[in-house]
Structures are given as C-alpha cells and as structure tokens.
Design a protein around this motif. Sequence first.
Motif, PDB file in Angstrom:
ATOM      1  N   MET A  71     -25.296  73.933 -42.413  1.00  0.00           N
ATOM      2  CA  MET A  71     -24.490  75.129 -42.147  1.00  0.00           C
ATOM      3  C   MET A  71     -23.298  74.791 -41.272  1.00  0.00           C
ATOM      4  N   ASP A  72     -23.513  73.894 -40.326  1.00  0.00           N
ATOM      5  CA  ASP A  72     -22.461  73.534 -39.380  1.00  0.00           C
ATOM      6  C   ASP A  72     -21.410  72.619 -39.980  1.00  0.00           C
ATOM      7  N   SER A  73     -21.748  71.917 -41.082  1.00  0.00           N
ATOM      8  CA  SER A  73     -20.803  70.949 -41.637  1.00  0.00           C
ATOM      9  C   SER A  73     -19.578  71.632 -42.222  1.00  0.00           C
ATOM     10  N   GLY A  74     -19.722  72.807 -42.792  1.00  0.00           N
ATOM     11  CA  GLY A  74     -18.594  73.586 -43.277  1.00  0.00           C
ATOM     12  C   GLY A  74     -17.695  72.851 -44.250  1.00  0.00           C
ATOM     13  N   VAL A  75     -18.211  72.484 -45.421  1.00  0.00           N
ATOM     14  CA  VAL A  75     -17.430  71.807 -46.444  1.00  0.00           C
ATOM     15  C   VAL A  75     -16.381  72.772 -46.983  1.00  0.00           C
ATOM     16  N   ASP A  76     -15.150  72.301 -47.111  1.00  0.00           N
ATOM     17  CA  ASP A  76     -14.063  73.121 -47.648  1.00  0.00           C
ATOM     18  C   ASP A  76     -14.082  73.018 -49.166  1.00  0.00           C
ATOM     19  N   LEU A  77     -14.885  73.876 -49.792  1.00  0.00           N
ATOM     20  CA  LEU A  77     -15.058  73.841 -51.234  1.00  0.00           C
ATOM     21  C   LEU A  77     -13.751  74.108 -51.973  1.00  0.00           C
ATOM     22  N   GLN A  78     -12.905  74.976 -51.426  1.00  0.00           N
ATOM     23  CA  GLN A  78     -11.647  75.294 -52.104  1.00  0.00           C
ATOM     24  C   GLN A  78     -10.733  74.074 -52.174  1.00  0.00           C
ATOM     25  N   ALA A  79     -10.655  73.317 -51.099  1.00  0.00           N
ATOM     26  CA  ALA A  79      -9.814  72.108 -51.106  1.00  0.00           C
ATOM     27  C   ALA A  79     -10.353  71.094 -52.110  1.00  0.00           C
ATOM     28  N   ILE A 119     -53.660  69.156 -40.395  1.00  0.00           N
ATOM     29  CA  ILE A 119     -52.930  69.432 -41.634  1.00  0.00           C
ATOM     30  C   ILE A 119     -51.850  70.477 -41.402  1.00  0.00           C
ATOM     31  N   ASP A 120     -52.147  71.497 -40.589  1.00  0.00           N
ATOM     32  CA  ASP A 120     -51.143  72.508 -40.264  1.00  0.00           C
ATOM     33  C   ASP A 120     -49.997  71.890 -39.466  1.00  0.00           C
ATOM     34  N   GLU A 121     -50.338  70.978 -38.557  1.00  0.00           N
ATOM     35  CA  GLU A 121     -49.307  70.306 -37.773  1.00  0.00           C
ATOM     36  C   GLU A 121     -48.359  69.535 -38.698  1.00  0.00           C
ATOM     37  N   LEU A 122     -48.916  68.838 -39.675  1.00  0.00           N
ATOM     38  CA  LEU A 122     -48.111  68.087 -40.629  1.00  0.00           C
ATOM     39  C   LEU A 122     -47.143  69.007 -41.368  1.00  0.00           C
ATOM     40  N   GLN A 123     -47.635  70.135 -41.840  1.00  0.00           N
ATOM     41  CA  GLN A 123     -46.792  71.079 -42.580  1.00  0.00           C
ATOM     42  C   GLN A 123     -45.719  71.696 -41.675  1.00  0.00           C
ATOM     43  N   LEU A 124     -46.073  72.019 -40.450  1.00  0.00           N
ATOM     44  CA  LEU A 124     -45.110  72.595 -39.509  1.00  0.00           C
ATOM     45  C   LEU A 124     -44.016  71.585 -39.143  1.00  0.00           C
ATOM     46  N   VAL A 125     -44.412  70.332 -38.950  1.00  0.00           N
ATOM     47  CA  VAL A 125     -43.428  69.290 -38.627  1.00  0.00           C
ATOM     48  C   VAL A 125     -42.440  69.140 -39.791  1.00  0.00           C
ATOM     49  N   GLN A 126     -42.945  69.169 -41.024  1.00  0.00           N
ATOM     50  CA  GLN A 126     -42.050  69.056 -42.181  1.00  0.00           C
ATOM     51  C   GLN A 126     -41.132  70.270 -42.280  1.00  0.00           C
ATOM     52  N   GLU A 127     -41.670  71.451 -42.055  1.00  0.00           N
ATOM     53  CA  GLU A 127     -40.842  72.663 -42.099  1.00  0.00           C
ATOM     54  C   GLU A 127     -39.759  72.601 -41.034  1.00  0.00           C
ATOM     55  N   ILE A 142     -32.949  80.909 -38.486  1.00  0.00           N
ATOM     56  CA  ILE A 142     -33.507  79.545 -38.484  1.00  0.00           C
ATOM     57  C   ILE A 142     -33.967  79.174 -37.083  1.00  0.00           C
ATOM     58  N   ASN A 143     -33.143  79.452 -36.096  1.00  0.00           N
ATOM     59  CA  ASN A 143     -33.525  79.142 -34.710  1.00  0.00           C
ATOM     60  C   ASN A 143     -34.770  79.922 -34.284  1.00  0.00           C
ATOM     61  N   LYS A 144     -34.887  81.148 -34.755  1.00  0.00           N
ATOM     62  CA  LYS A 144     -36.053  81.969 -34.439  1.00  0.00           C
ATOM     63  C   LYS A 144     -37.311  81.341 -35.047  1.00  0.00           C
ATOM     64  N   ARG A 145     -37.205  80.866 -36.293  1.00  0.00           N
ATOM     65  CA  ARG A 145     -38.348  80.227 -36.942  1.00  0.00           C
ATOM     66  C   ARG A 145     -38.687  78.902 -36.271  1.00  0.00           C
ATOM     67  N   LEU A 146     -37.680  78.152 -35.836  1.00  0.00           N
ATOM     68  CA  LEU A 146     -37.926  76.888 -35.122  1.00  0.00           C
ATOM     69  C   LEU A 146     -38.720  77.129 -33.840  1.00  0.00           C
ATOM     70  N   ARG A 200     -38.370  69.895 -39.805  1.00  0.00           N
ATOM     71  CA  ARG A 200     -37.352  68.942 -40.287  1.00  0.00           C
ATOM     72  C   ARG A 200     -36.425  69.598 -41.309  1.00  0.00           C
ATOM     73  N   ASP A 201     -37.010  70.328 -42.246  1.00  0.00           N
ATOM     74  CA  ASP A 201     -36.224  70.996 -43.281  1.00  0.00           C
ATOM     75  C   ASP A 201     -35.263  72.016 -42.665  1.00  0.00           C
ATOM     76  N   LEU A 202     -35.752  72.770 -41.687  1.00  0.00           N
ATOM     77  CA  LEU A 202     -34.914  73.778 -41.046  1.00  0.00           C
ATOM     78  C   LEU A 202     -33.785  73.149 -40.236  1.00  0.00           C
ATOM     79  N   VAL A 203     -34.069  72.053 -39.553  1.00  0.00           N
ATOM     80  CA  VAL A 203     -33.024  71.362 -38.786  1.00  0.00           C
ATOM     81  C   VAL A 203     -31.949  70.848 -39.742  1.00  0.00           C
ATOM     82  N   ASP A 204     -32.366  70.286 -40.894  1.00  0.00           N
ATOM     83  CA  ASP A 204     -31.401  69.821 -41.894  1.00  0.00           C
ATOM     84  C   ASP A 204     -30.552  70.979 -42.415  1.00  0.00           C
TER      85      ASP A 204
END
Length: 137
Positions: A87-95, A68-76, A51-55, A78-82
């Motif tokens: 990934m960092d939130s680490g929800v404890d699914l088992q609990a 138009i390409d700038e618009l699509q890249l900005v959205q991508e 993800i960092n490499k793509r960013l 945002r999606d990658l940052v989200d």
Amino acid sequence: MAAKRGPKTMTDEHKAAMERGRAEGRVVRDYLEALRGSKPKRGRKRTAESINKRLAAIEEALDGASAIDELQLVQERRDLVDELEAMDSGVDLQALEDGFVEVAKAYASRKGISYASWREVGVPAAALKRAGIGRGS
C-alpha cells in the motif's frame, strides 16, 4: 575441415534495434507486473487502519496460542505486513500505462501478440485503443 569463421560483427543499426526491443520489453513487463499487483481483490477493501488493527489482534492471540495456531497467525502477520508495505509503495499506474501505450503496438507486432491475449492478461481495452491495437490485431 571447415574454414574457421571470424568474429561476427553487428551493425550499429542492428545494435540500436536490439536495444529498442529490450527497452520496449522492460516497459511492457513493468506495466503488466503493475497491473497484476493492482488487481482488485474480492470483498471489502482493506485500509491501513484495518490491517494495523488485525496485526494488533494477532499479537494478542499469539500469547497462549497452540503450536498450529501460532504457525497460522505468524503467516497471517507476514501476509498483512507485505500488504501494508504494498500500500505504501504507491506505484504510478498511469505513468506506466502511458509508457506502455507508446511501445505496445510495435512490441505486439514484433512478437505476434493479439488483442485478445493482451485482454486476457488484464490490459484494459482503453489502453489498447490508445496504443492503436484493435480487436482485429
């Protein structure tokens, strides 16, 4: 003219039952939301490194991109940052599953939710079995 009714009173038992229902609802909602958020996606699994490499590539591509390409890249971006933050939130699914297992049978019985409905929204069969909810439910 009808007689005016006084304020309704609720018994302590009724209040406790309502609180138990709200607590069970929160446990079920949290588990289902975690399941929804952790559904495996199709294709190759992304890593934080990829993800960092793509960013970085997006930042380079933004220079000189058409509007138009700038618009699509900005959205991508945002999606990658989200995705990276998720990934960092680490929800404890088992609990969350353990909590779900404790309340699911009572909740399903009270709300009339079948085994098939639980499965359709993604609850694993093993979790339902642990909760005491069988196919006949």
